[in-house]
Motif scaffolding. Sequence first.
Motif, PDB file in Angstrom:
ATOM      1  N   PHE A 150      -1.843  16.797 -10.047  1.00  0.00           N
ATOM      2  CA  PHE A 150      -0.511  16.941  -9.460  1.00  0.00           C
ATOM      3  C   PHE A 150      -0.572  17.447  -8.010  1.00  0.00           C
ATOM      4  O   PHE A 150       0.348  17.214  -7.242  1.00  0.00           O
ATOM      5  N   ALA A 151      -1.658  18.122  -7.644  1.00  0.00           N
ATOM      6  CA  ALA A 151      -1.751  18.716  -6.316  1.00  0.00           C
ATOM      7  C   ALA A 151      -2.518  17.841  -5.313  1.00  0.00           C
ATOM      8  O   ALA A 151      -2.140  17.762  -4.152  1.00  0.00           O
ATOM      9  N   HIS A 152      -3.571  17.202  -5.753  1.00  0.00           N
ATOM     10  CA  HIS A 152      -4.418  16.405  -4.858  1.00  0.00           C
ATOM     11  C   HIS A 152      -3.878  14.978  -4.807  1.00  0.00           C
ATOM     12  O   HIS A 152      -3.899  14.274  -5.800  1.00  0.00           O
ATOM     13  N   LYS A 153      -3.399  14.588  -3.688  1.00  0.00           N
ATOM     14  CA  LYS A 153      -2.728  13.291  -3.548  1.00  0.00           C
ATOM     15  C   LYS A 153      -3.623  12.308  -2.796  1.00  0.00           C
ATOM     16  O   LYS A 153      -3.393  11.968  -1.636  1.00  0.00           O
ATOM     17  N   ALA A 154      -4.676  11.846  -3.480  1.00  0.00           N
ATOM     18  CA  ALA A 154      -5.680  10.981  -2.853  1.00  0.00           C
ATOM     19  C   ALA A 154      -5.080   9.675  -2.354  1.00  0.00           C
ATOM     20  O   ALA A 154      -5.462   9.184  -1.286  1.00  0.00           O
ATOM     21  N   ASN A 155      -4.158   9.107  -3.083  1.00  0.00           N
ATOM     22  CA  ASN A 155      -3.600   7.810  -2.690  1.00  0.00           C
ATOM     23  C   ASN A 155      -2.750   7.929  -1.428  1.00  0.00           C
ATOM     24  O   ASN A 155      -2.841   7.092  -0.524  1.00  0.00           O
ATOM     25  N   ALA A 156      -1.956   8.975  -1.345  1.00  0.00           N
ATOM     26  CA  ALA A 156      -1.159   9.202  -0.138  1.00  0.00           C
ATOM     27  C   ALA A 156      -2.074   9.493   1.051  1.00  0.00           C
ATOM     28  O   ALA A 156      -1.830   9.010   2.162  1.00  0.00           O
ATOM     29  N   ILE A 195       0.841  -1.198   0.000  1.00  0.00           N
ATOM     30  CA  ILE A 195       0.000   0.000   0.000  1.00  0.00           C
ATOM     31  C   ILE A 195       0.878   1.249   0.000  1.00  0.00           C
ATOM     32  O   ILE A 195       0.663   2.169  -0.786  1.00  0.00           O
ATOM     33  N   ASP A 196       1.859   1.267   0.876  1.00  0.00           N
ATOM     34  CA  ASP A 196       2.756   2.424   0.968  1.00  0.00           C
ATOM     35  C   ASP A 196       3.543   2.636  -0.321  1.00  0.00           C
ATOM     36  O   ASP A 196       3.692   3.773  -0.776  1.00  0.00           O
ATOM     37  N   ARG A 197       4.040   1.559  -0.899  1.00  0.00           N
ATOM     38  CA  ARG A 197       4.802   1.682  -2.155  1.00  0.00           C
ATOM     39  C   ARG A 197       3.932   2.215  -3.282  1.00  0.00           C
ATOM     40  O   ARG A 197       4.360   3.089  -4.045  1.00  0.00           O
ATOM     41  N   LEU A 198       2.706   1.689  -3.400  1.00  0.00           N
ATOM     42  CA  LEU A 198       1.823   2.151  -4.466  1.00  0.00           C
ATOM     43  C   LEU A 198       1.437   3.611  -4.261  1.00  0.00           C
ATOM     44  O   LEU A 198       1.455   4.399  -5.211  1.00  0.00           O
ATOM     45  N   ALA A 199       1.092   3.990  -3.035  1.00  0.00           N
ATOM     46  CA  ALA A 199       0.729   5.386  -2.764  1.00  0.00           C
ATOM     47  C   ALA A 199       1.887   6.318  -3.106  1.00  0.00           C
ATOM     48  O   ALA A 199       1.686   7.378  -3.708  1.00  0.00           O
ATOM     49  N   ILE A 206      -8.397   8.330 -21.069  1.00  0.00           N
ATOM     50  CA  ILE A 206      -8.282   7.152 -20.214  1.00  0.00           C
ATOM     51  C   ILE A 206      -7.337   7.325 -19.029  1.00  0.00           C
ATOM     52  O   ILE A 206      -7.352   6.507 -18.112  1.00  0.00           O
ATOM     53  N   GLY A 207      -6.534   8.339 -19.017  1.00  0.00           N
ATOM     54  CA  GLY A 207      -5.510   8.498 -17.980  1.00  0.00           C
ATOM     55  C   GLY A 207      -6.062   8.510 -16.574  1.00  0.00           C
ATOM     56  O   GLY A 207      -5.565   7.793 -15.697  1.00  0.00           O
ATOM     57  N   ASP A 208      -7.097   9.293 -16.325  1.00  0.00           N
ATOM     58  CA  ASP A 208      -7.650   9.380 -14.978  1.00  0.00           C
ATOM     59  C   ASP A 208      -8.383   8.100 -14.595  1.00  0.00           C
ATOM     60  O   ASP A 208      -8.393   7.719 -13.423  1.00  0.00           O
ATOM     61  N   THR A 209      -8.963   7.422 -15.570  1.00  0.00           N
ATOM     62  CA  THR A 209      -9.615   6.144 -15.291  1.00  0.00           C
ATOM     63  C   THR A 209      -8.579   5.101 -14.870  1.00  0.00           C
ATOM     64  O   THR A 209      -8.787   4.358 -13.907  1.00  0.00           O
ATOM     65  N   VAL A 210      -7.458   5.069 -15.565  1.00  0.00           N
ATOM     66  CA  VAL A 210      -6.394   4.114 -15.231  1.00  0.00           C
ATOM     67  C   VAL A 210      -5.827   4.412 -13.846  1.00  0.00           C
ATOM     68  O   VAL A 210      -5.695   3.509 -13.006  1.00  0.00           O
ATOM     69  N   SER A 211      -5.507   5.668 -13.573  1.00  0.00           N
ATOM     70  CA  SER A 211      -4.935   5.995 -12.261  1.00  0.00           C
ATOM     71  C   SER A 211      -5.964   5.781 -11.151  1.00  0.00           C
ATOM     72  O   SER A 211      -5.605   5.358 -10.047  1.00  0.00           O
ATOM     73  N   GLY A 212      -7.239   6.034 -11.423  1.00  0.00           N
ATOM     74  CA  GLY A 212      -8.287   5.749 -10.448  1.00  0.00           C
ATOM     75  C   GLY A 212      -8.388   4.261 -10.161  1.00  0.00           C
ATOM     76  O   GLY A 212      -8.564   3.838  -9.021  1.00  0.00           O
ATOM     77  N   GLY A 213      -8.245   3.457 -11.204  1.00  0.00           N
ATOM     78  CA  GLY A 213      -8.256   2.005 -11.025  1.00  0.00           C
ATOM     79  C   GLY A 213      -7.106   1.530 -10.159  1.00  0.00           C
ATOM     80  O   GLY A 213      -7.273   0.644  -9.315  1.00  0.00           O
ATOM     81  N   LEU A 214      -5.943   2.127 -10.349  1.00  0.00           N
ATOM     82  CA  LEU A 214      -4.791   1.777  -9.507  1.00  0.00           C
ATOM     83  C   LEU A 214      -5.052   2.166  -8.051  1.00  0.00           C
ATOM     84  O   LEU A 214      -4.703   1.431  -7.133  1.00  0.00           O
ATOM     85  N   GLY A 215      -5.683   3.308  -7.858  1.00  0.00           N
ATOM     86  CA  GLY A 215      -6.009   3.756  -6.510  1.00  0.00           C
ATOM     87  C   GLY A 215      -7.016   2.853  -5.814  1.00  0.00           C
ATOM     88  O   GLY A 215      -7.039   2.768  -4.580  1.00  0.00           O
ATOM     89  N   LEU A 216      -7.844   2.156  -6.582  1.00  0.00           N
ATOM     90  CA  LEU A 216      -8.808   1.222  -5.988  1.00  0.00           C
ATOM     91  C   LEU A 216      -8.109   0.080  -5.256  1.00  0.00           C
ATOM     92  O   LEU A 216      -8.662  -0.483  -4.312  1.00  0.00           O
ATOM     93  N   TYR A 217      -6.902  -0.246  -5.674  1.00  0.00           N
ATOM     94  CA  TYR A 217      -6.167  -1.316  -4.998  1.00  0.00           C
ATOM     95  C   TYR A 217      -5.928  -0.957  -3.525  1.00  0.00           C
ATOM     96  O   TYR A 217      -6.043  -1.821  -2.647  1.00  0.00           O
ATOM     97  N   ILE A 218      -5.625   0.299  -3.265  1.00  0.00           N
ATOM     98  CA  ILE A 218      -5.384   0.737  -1.883  1.00  0.00           C
ATOM     99  C   ILE A 218      -6.657   0.553  -1.062  1.00  0.00           C
ATOM    100  O   ILE A 218      -6.614   0.084   0.082  1.00  0.00           O
ATOM    101  N   ILE A 219      -7.807   0.875  -1.653  1.00  0.00           N
ATOM    102  CA  ILE A 219      -9.077   0.711  -0.948  1.00  0.00           C
ATOM    103  C   ILE A 219      -9.383  -0.775  -0.738  1.00  0.00           C
ATOM    104  O   ILE A 219      -9.831  -1.173   0.335  1.00  0.00           O
ATOM    105  N   HIS A 220      -9.106  -1.575  -1.728  1.00  0.00           N
ATOM    106  CA  HIS A 220      -9.286  -3.028  -1.604  1.00  0.00           C
ATOM    107  C   HIS A 220      -8.447  -3.579  -0.450  1.00  0.00           C
ATOM    108  O   HIS A 220      -8.922  -4.347   0.383  1.00  0.00           O
ATOM    109  N   ARG A 221      -7.201  -3.145  -0.389  1.00  0.00           N
ATOM    110  CA  ARG A 221      -6.311  -3.608   0.686  1.00  0.00           C
ATOM    111  C   ARG A 221      -6.771  -3.093   2.048  1.00  0.00           C
ATOM    112  O   ARG A 221      -6.652  -3.789   3.048  1.00  0.00           O
ATOM    113  N   ALA A 222      -7.349  -1.892   2.083  1.00  0.00           N
ATOM    114  CA  ALA A 222      -7.879  -1.361   3.335  1.00  0.00           C
ATOM    115  C   ALA A 222      -9.002  -2.265   3.850  1.00  0.00           C
ATOM    116  O   ALA A 222      -9.079  -2.545   5.050  1.00  0.00           O
TER     117      ALA A 222
END
Length: 124
Positions: A92-98, A9-13, A41-57
């Motif tokens: 670049f400013a809003h760091k939702a994953n972190a 989780i930390d590495r991905l964030a 598609i860029g924001d959809t792809v990065s949003g999908g990656l961010g879902l992994y953090i929520i899944h792990r939570a």
Amino acid sequence: MPTGNRSDIDRLAKLLDTQFKLPGTNFRFGLDGIIGLIPGIGDTVSGGLGLYIIHRARQEGASGGLIARMIWNLLVDTLLGAIPLVGDLFDFAHKANAKNARLLQEYLDRHASEHAKPVGRGTA
């Protein structure tokens, strides 16, 4: 079921939000902002990656309220990031994953201390 190992989780964030530093500044950014520059598609792809953090939570036993807050952070990041130009700056400013990784760590720290066995108490 808690896994006890959150390094993924930390590495991905970090990779998505703070991996790189703009030379001469303290400004950090990650792949989320870079991937978000891909139109359509860029924001959809990065949003999908961010879902992994929520899944792990969820796997770590996070509460429903915390999961909802994490989904909100990611949704705001994904939807506002999809707005041309302004959204790219927002990415670049809003760091939702972190933020989500930090929220999960704080939650786990609080619950670990609540469930910790007092030292010196127990049966001999």
